[in-house]
Design a protein around this motif. Structure first.
Motif, PDB file in Angstrom:
ATOM      1  N   THR A 133       0.956  -0.745  -0.038  1.00 15.91           N
ATOM      2  CA  THR A 133       0.097   0.260  -0.255  1.00 15.91           C
ATOM      3  C   THR A 133       0.957   1.144   0.477  1.00 15.91           C
ATOM      4  O   THR A 133       2.046   1.161   0.614  1.00 15.91           O
ATOM      5  CB  THR A 133      -0.958   0.089   1.279  1.00 15.91           C
TER       6      THR A 133
ATOM      7  N   VAL B  42      -3.696   0.109  -3.915  1.00 18.34           N
ATOM      8  CA  VAL B  42      -2.451  -1.231  -3.307  1.00 18.34           C
ATOM      9  C   VAL B  42      -1.978  -2.285  -4.310  1.00 18.34           C
ATOM     10  O   VAL B  42      -3.007  -2.079  -5.515  1.00 18.34           O
ATOM     11  CB  VAL B  42      -3.762  -2.313  -2.335  1.00 18.34           C
TER      12      VAL B  42
ATOM     13  N   GLY C 154      -6.055  -4.050   7.172  1.00 19.07           N
ATOM     14  CA  GLY C 154      -6.360  -2.448   6.618  1.00 19.07           C
ATOM     15  C   GLY C 154      -7.491  -1.902   7.468  1.00 19.07           C
ATOM     16  O   GLY C 154      -7.901  -0.952   7.175  1.00 19.07           O
TER      17      GLY C 154
END
Length: 168
Positions: free
Chosen positions: A51, A99, A168
């Motif tokens: 990310t 991502v 996440g």
């Protein structure tokens, strides 16, 4: 930091080799998240994604005015892979977005530059008045995900424990 683990093995307890040195311990707790599969841990349960994030320079008074009266705030996407955006205490914008599946666990300068351009374009669409608010820093990092969005926390074996699968 800057001491990548090259090997973890059993040898009257646990031995962790990093660079030219090693450490021995009776118990080992892994908190390596997206790097777990590369260490041979939970290979079928965790996969790694990169990310990316960018920070603007400190915004001037005119740029800050277009962001509203609140001097500090954060927005989190409903989608766990969506964008997060923060106005920081020191008056920068921090955007985390995009991502990429990266099995090598490494990013390239070329990819970082592409992510920077994407962050800049998306900010310019949202706030045209920020025009030339330079992105001072862009970076990427590995995160480990699980297919069922659950984390693993517990014992993996004799003297081996882990907390893995930040989603996440």
């Amino acid at each position: 930091e800057d001491s990548p683990v090259g090997e973890i093995g059993r040898e009257s307890g646990w031995r962790v080799r990093a660079g030219a040195g090693s450490v021995r311990a009776a118990r080992l707790f892994l908190a390596v998240n997206g790097f777990a599969p590369a260490l041979g841990v939970l290979r079928r349960r965790i996969f790694s994604l990169f990310t990316f994030a960018s920070f603007t320079r400190v915004l001037d008074a005119g740029e800050r005015a277009c962001l509203g009266a609140r001097e500090q705030w954060g927005l989190v996407s409903e989608d766990r892979m969506g964008t997060t955006l923060r106005r920081t205490r020191d008056q920068r914008l921090l955007v985390r977005s995009l991502v990429r599946y990266t099995p090598s666990l490494r990013s390239t300068q070329r990819r970082l530059e592409a992510m920077r351009r994407h962050h800049r374009r998306s900010m310019a669409v949202r706030w045209p008045a920020l025009g030339d608010a330079e992105l001072e820093f862009t970076w990427g990092g590995v995160m480990g995900l699980t297919m069922n969005q659950g984390q693993f926390f517990g014992r993996l074996g004799e003297g081996l424990f882990a907390s893995l699968g930040y989603n996440g």
